[in-house]
Write an enzyme that holds these catalytic residues in place. Structure first.
Site, short mmCIF file in Angstrom:
data_model
loop_
_atom_site.label_atom_id
_atom_site.label_comp_id
_atom_site.label_asym_id
_atom_site.label_seq_id
_atom_site.Cartn_x
_atom_site.Cartn_y
_atom_site.Cartn_z
N ALA A 80 -37.31 -28.67 31.88
CA ALA A 80 -37.28 -27.60 32.88
C ALA A 80 -38.63 -26.95 33.06
CB ALA A 80 -36.24 -26.55 32.50
N SER A 123 -36.95 -23.84 26.70
CA SER A 123 -36.66 -24.42 28.01
C SER A 123 -35.48 -25.38 27.90
CB SER A 123 -37.87 -25.20 28.53
OG SER A 123 -38.01 -26.43 27.84
N ASP A 124 -34.72 -25.52 29.00
CA ASP A 124 -33.85 -26.68 29.08
C ASP A 124 -34.76 -27.91 29.14
OD1 ASP A 124 -31.59 -28.29 29.27
OD2 ASP A 124 -30.62 -26.99 30.74
N TRP A 125 -34.22 -29.06 28.82
CA TRP A 125 -35.05 -30.24 28.62
C TRP A 125 -35.70 -30.67 29.94
CZ3 TRP A 125 -33.96 -28.18 24.54
CH2 TRP A 125 -34.10 -28.75 23.27
N SER A 170 -33.49 -21.31 28.60
CA SER A 170 -33.80 -21.04 29.99
C SER A 170 -33.25 -22.14 30.87
CB SER A 170 -35.32 -20.95 30.14
OG SER A 170 -35.69 -20.68 31.46
#
Length: 801
Positions: A225, A221-223, A188
């Site tokens: 995010a 998730s992106d880190w 994401s």
């Protein structure tokens, strides 16, 4: 189908939530009593970095994803994926964080090189090949970034406003294709889309991805995010990474107990994680699919992708290939000819065991030729890392852990070397000795982020932080700074050099440190003059130009498409001195080439990976044919680009151009690009002899009419027929505009001189559809075009749908 409910029923709520919450930077926790090992993740668009700094275990560095798309070769993408699946297995990684399928909406996009193409069909097919290859090794992929992360400016907070038709036909299309092909993960994005941050965007992540498309994998998730506990849990996210600043854990447990999040929502997420674990072998109950042998050779794959990706954009009077027997002196010019830019900046970076520079590749393949070198123009804003015969071996010392390193650059994201605890690391040191060959004023530099001391001999040249207090961690990582120092040294006299970096407690999970050096030498004008003089007395001049890490990287967008520094001037002056000037463009995405008609040949090599110089030498000398075709349009000037804007206003950026990005937009305007989508020359010629359409596929017969074996990429485009209007009615009766032409399929052929080959290219039903509150097939007449490139049609046939 694996029944995971018996395992799920053994878990407490706290254990369930723990499986959805990063335990550290790269992994999820293990639960041994149900046979679950820790699921490990790693960045990996071009190589598998692993979870930390391991100089004794380097990574293969493949060419950039844009290069992979330039091959137009799904089988080669699958082979590249198999290699990275093999690398993941070797490094203990279960989930590879890639590929990136965001589109080339604008050439200013800073992460353009990490994405495949401006076209959703080409992007989707290359991505599917890559994903299938990785997953054959029981390693998952996370196709990213869902969705609208097509630029970097304010990417953490911007809300991207995408019209529904463009969202479906363009931006979601590659994700849908990978989901249909059985991808196991999606990442994401940071940004929002149409009013909701992607980490909480239930319409896209839950309704479309999971329910409409039937995706059974995980959404990661992106880190950092994920920022809202309840909204992200209800918005379709399955795993929040990393452990730092994570909104789940105890907070999510409390949200379930309070009734804000149903436990059935948690159970669905845990089933997905357990299924991923089963698929990747992290769970004792796993599929019976046999393991593939670990037999891909990284050097061979990197070489083949590079050769297959190089685009011969211009070749006047068959300037290429060169004939070695006719050469006595070759001038190789450009800073990037020795300091090869083989990958882009940001999370795509890995450290390979070796990098073959263009100069080294040509010298190796031309043993009887004087291959002379001149810098010419240096576009690098930071000094290059210290290396070469002036320098003693480098030693990296962290507490009592002493590691020899090849270069004066130390980078890691995640685990420190030697199993050291991040919390206990307060300093690291880079130790070496400089014995100058040339006396005079040497430049030394410290670059990266953090607090440093630089000591040369007995003198402390620097002590301080390169960034102002309060700079965020993401800015530190993606926007390194540099400090330079002039030091007068005597030739042959050794001087010890110590670079020390200090950390705040717990901050050593992100490290970037480089000791730079430049020996005394000519000024900018003198460097260009040297290069021009060398070119004038050489049989041929090979000029390598390109971008730098400070121009193309994750974290920021480009401000200009111009080559940095005085490289354009260098090319023009060299070309004036030697009409046999070959320009090699070492850039991950389009740059302006104002001198393109002044030179004999232009070869676009992207970021070509660790085998860069070997592949380049093979192509320049005719051992191999440049196989690439453009996956994105290259403009003559910025003002001609149909879409350029990457600057949000009031926190939003509207995709007001709708579906008309890339070549779709170029076809609507009077200005022609410099090089069209699909463009690329080879070392032979092709005739297109026959074209037939049979309902769901196209058969094209081509003949190699040249003098050597070659490869052709047959591109099939659709266009509304002569009697069919360019619009179709929406449900409300309003017109829906369609492009003049659009890519519907492609295939590759190899043939000997004089050989004819027929290629069958599937044409999906989606090629005839538009999104009108659902997929609608537009009936009527169409022209099916078989082409060498978008602007080079060869055969066509009229059909009715």
């Amino acid at each position: 189908m694996i029944d995971l409910d018996p395992l799920l029923q053994q878990l407490s709520l706290e254990e369930k939530v723990s499986l959805l919450t990063g335990r550290d930077f790269w992994s999820l926790p293990a639960i041994p009593r149900i046979g679950l090992r820790s699921l490990v993740m790693s960045d990996g668009p071009v190589g598998v970095r692993g979870t930390g700094y391991t100089p004794d275990d380097p990574s293969v560095a493949l060419p950039s994803p844009t290069a992979l798309a330039a091959t137009w070769d799904v089988a080669l993408a699958r082979r590249a994926g198999r290699l990275l699946g093999q690398e993941s297995r070797r490094k203990g990684v279960h989930l590879l964080l890639g590929p990136t399928v965001n589109l080339h909406r604008t050439p200013l996009g800073g992460r353009h090189f990490e994405c495949y193409s401006e076209d959703p069909l080409l992007t989707g097919e290359i991505a599917v090949g890559f994903v299938e290859g990785v997953q054959q090794h029981h390693v998952g992929t996370t196709v990213k970034h869902l969705v609208g992360n097509d630029f970097e400016t304010d990417r953490m907070t911007v809300d991207v406003r995408i019209p529904e038709r463009a969202l479906r036909e363009l931006y979601l299309a590659p994700f849908e294709r990978v989901a249909a092909a059985g991808g196991w993960g999606v990442m994401s994005a940071y940004n929002g889309v149409n009013g909701a941050p992607m980490a909480t965007n239930g319409r896209i992540q839950d309704e479309i991805l999971k329910r409409e498309w039937g995706f059974d994998g995980v959404v990661v998730s992106d880190w950092r995010a994920a920022r809202d506990t309840v909204a992200s849990a209800l918005g379709g996210l399955d795993i929040a990474m990393p452990a730092m600043d994570n909104p789940w854990g105890t907070a999510l447990v409390e949200a379930v107990r309070s009734g804000a999040v149903g436990e059935d929502v948690i159970d669905d997420k845990v089933r997905r994680v357990l299924l991923l674990a089963a698929r990747t072998g992290a769970l004792e109950v796993r599929s019976e699919t046999p393991d593939l042998p670990l037999d891909e050779d990284g050097d061979d794959v990197a070489h083949d992708v590079a050769v297959g990706s190089f685009v011969l954009a211009r070749n006047v009077d068959s300037a290429l290939p060169l004939e070695p027997a006719e050469l006595t002196r070759v001038a190789v010019i450009g800073a990037l000819a020795t300091d090869a830019r083989v990958l882009g900046g940001g999370s795509a970076q890995v450290t390979p065991r070796h990098v073959i520079s263009p100069l080294d590749g040509l010298r190796h393949d031309l043993p009887g030729v004087d291959v002379a070198y001149a810098i010419g123009a240096d576009p690098r804003p930071f000094l290059p890392a210290a290396q070469g015969p002036d320098w003693a071996p480098f030693r990296f010392v962290i507490h009592d852990h002493d590691v020899p390193v090849e270069t004066a650059t130390i980078r890691w994201l995640g685990d420190p070397p030697g199993g050291l605890d991040v919390a206990g690391i307060t300093t690291l040191e880079l130790r070496t000795e400089l014995t100058p060959e040339v006396a005079g004023e040497h430049l030394l530099a410290v670059s990266g982020f953090g607090a440093f001391e630089l000591i040369v001999g007995a003198e402390k040249l620097y002590e301080g932080s390169l960034h102002p207090p309060g700079t965020g961690r993401a800015d530190l990582l993606l926007h390194p700074r540099e400090q330079r120092f002039a030091v007068t040294l005597e030739a042959g006299v050794p001087v010890p050099v110590l670079l020390r970096q200090t950390f705040e407690a717990g901050a050593a999970h992100s490290v970037s440190t480089t000791l730079g050096h430049r020996a005394p030498g000519p000024d900018e004008e003198g460097l260009i003059t040297e290069a021009v003089e060398l070119a004038a007395r050489s049989d041929v001049a090979v000029v390598v130009v390109g971008t730098t890490e400070q121009v193309e990287s994750e974290g920021f967008d480009r401000t200009s498409l111009a080559l940095p520094g005085r490289q354009d001037e260098l090319v023009s002056r060299v070309a004036a001195a030697n009409p046999r000037t070959i320009v090699v463009v070492n850039a991950g995405s389009p740059v302006l080439l104002p001198w393109s008609e002044e030179v004999a040949a232009v070869l676009l090599t992207w970021f070509p990976g660790q085998e860069a110089g070997a592949a380049l030498a093979d192509v320049l000398l005719g051992v191999a044919e440049p196989g690439g075709r453009l996956p994105t349009t290259w403009p003559r000037s910025e003002k001609d680009c149909p879409v350029l804007d990457v600057k949000p206003a009031d926190g939003t950026l509207g995709y007001d151009e709708g579906i008309f990005i890339g070549y779709r937009g170029w076809l609507r305007q009077a200005a022609d690009p410099l090089f069209a989508f699909g463009h690329g020359q080879g070392y032979t010629d092709w005739s297109y002899d026959h074209l037939a359409y049979s309902g769901s596929e196209v058969r094209v017969t081509v003949t190699n009419t040249g003098w050597r074996t070659g490869r052709e990429v047959v591109q099939v485009y659709l266009s509304p027929g002569a009697d069919t209007p360019a619009t179709s009615p929406a449900p409300d009766g309003s017109p829906v505009e369609r492009p003049e032409r659009w890519l519907a399929g492609f295939g590759t052929v190899d043939a000997e001189p004089g050989e004819s080959v027929t290629v069958t290219i599937p044409i999906p039903e989606r090629a005839f559809q538009v999104w009108n509150d659902g997929w609608q097939t537009v009936p009527g007449a169409y022209t099916v075009i078989a082409a060498h490139a978008l602007d080079d049609p060869r055969r066509s046939v009229e059909i009715t749908v």
